[in-house]
Design an enzyme around this catalytic site. Structure first.
Site, PDB file in Angstrom:
ATOM      1  N   GLY A 262      73.377  49.008  -4.828  1.00 15.93           N
ATOM      2  CA  GLY A 262      73.832  48.259  -3.688  1.00 15.93           C
ATOM      3  C   GLY A 262      73.701  46.979  -3.750  1.00 15.93           C
ATOM      4  O   GLY A 262      73.431  46.321  -4.753  1.00 15.93           O
ATOM      5  N   ASN A 263      73.796  46.181  -2.619  1.00 12.12           N
ATOM      6  CA  ASN A 263      73.790  44.634  -2.608  1.00 12.12           C
ATOM      7  C   ASN A 263      73.195  44.488  -1.166  1.00 12.12           C
ATOM      8  O   ASN A 263      73.069  45.210  -0.277  1.00 12.12           O
ATOM      9  CB  ASN A 263      75.141  43.870  -2.962  1.00 12.12           C
ATOM     10  CG  ASN A 263      75.925  44.356  -1.805  1.00 12.12           C
ATOM     11  OD1 ASN A 263      75.959  43.586  -0.457  1.00 12.12           O
ATOM     12  ND2 ASN A 263      76.916  45.047  -2.240  1.00 12.12           N
TER      13      ASN A 263
END
Ligand code: CTP
Ligand code: CA
Length: 232
Positions: free
Chosen positions: A33-34
């Site tokens: 993810g980020n």
């Protein structure tokens, strides 16, 4: 700057906003993810609705609540976001790609939880490119749709930051590109933001800083000027 929510300059306009960050699964319990919280995109959706627009919010793993008055389409991966935004973009007056889209996803998704092996000190994960959703929209005919990209950059020199933004706008075929500086301590989960909006002629159409809602209205001021006049 118009008096924010008192203007109805987007009345009846169809505005699509992607917000948040995609998650790319590795196995049933893990993802890549980020750090995008979705705050800036959600603020743009909320501000557009306040200005009279019919808003579709494509929500990728938001860390904040979705605003009322918007149609919300939840997605998780880049491929899901692509499908949702492509469907919503048909006939839209404005598409704002505020979501942080993973450039790569794991080449293989394990059906079962990946187990470590005794004595294993390193592992690698093979990734494959995701489609560039904004560039796909920008290179397809999109007459009558104002296409807005975002650029997350860690460049600290302001002149170089704008140059990166100009190059990115051109590469994506976007009408406007919003540049903001991101790093370990600012940009993402913060309640405030600082942006420059780059236009198709490479000029800076607006600069704004402060709470994400006031930044959202400043961005929408530039967008509203470019939406083709239509029947009310
Ligand atoms: N974007 C997209 N699809 C992708 C990656 C990015 O639509 N696969 C969009 C983002 O939503 C954003 C814009 O493209 O509006 C710029 O994203 P950014 O990550 O800053 O640019 P990239 O082209 O991915 O370049 P970089 O190598 O700097 O990450
Ligand atoms: Ca990227």
């Amino acid at each position: 700057t118009p008096a924010a929510a008192s203007v109805a300059d987007l009345a009846g306009r169809r505005v699509v906003v992607t917000a948040g960050g995609t998650r790319e699964p590795l196995d049933p319990v893990r993802f890549l993810g980020n750090r995008s919280s979705g705050k800036q995109g959600v603020a743009i959706a909320e501000a557009a609705a306040a200005r009279g627009a019919e808003v579709t919010l494509i929500a990728a793993n938001l860390e904040v609540a979705s605003p009322g008055g918007c149609r919300v389409v939840p997605v998780s991966t880049a491929l899901e976001l692509q499908e949702a935004v492509t469907a919503a973009a048909a006939g839209a007056d404005v598409v704002v790609m505020a979501a942080a889209v993973a450039d790569f996803r794991p080449a293989d998704v394990s059906e079962t939880k990946i187990k470590k092996v005794d004595g294993q000190e390193r592992m690698s994960i093979e990734l494959v490119r995701n489609p560039d959703i904004l560039a796909g929209l920008g290179t397809a005919p999109h007459d009558g749709t104002v296409l807005v990209g975002f650029a997350a950059e860690t460049e600290t020199d302001p002149a170089r930051l704008l140059e990166l933004g100009r190059a990115k706008r051109r590469a994506k075929g976007a009408d406007l590109l919003v540049v903001n500086r991101v790093g370990w301590t600012h940009g993402f989960a913060a309640d405030e933001n600082a942006v420059s909006v780059i236009a198709a002629d490479d000029t800076v159409a607006a600069e704004a800083s402060g709470p994400k809602m006031s930044v959202a209205h400043a961005i929408l001021d530039v967008i509203a000027e470019r939406v083709a006049p239509g029947a009310e």
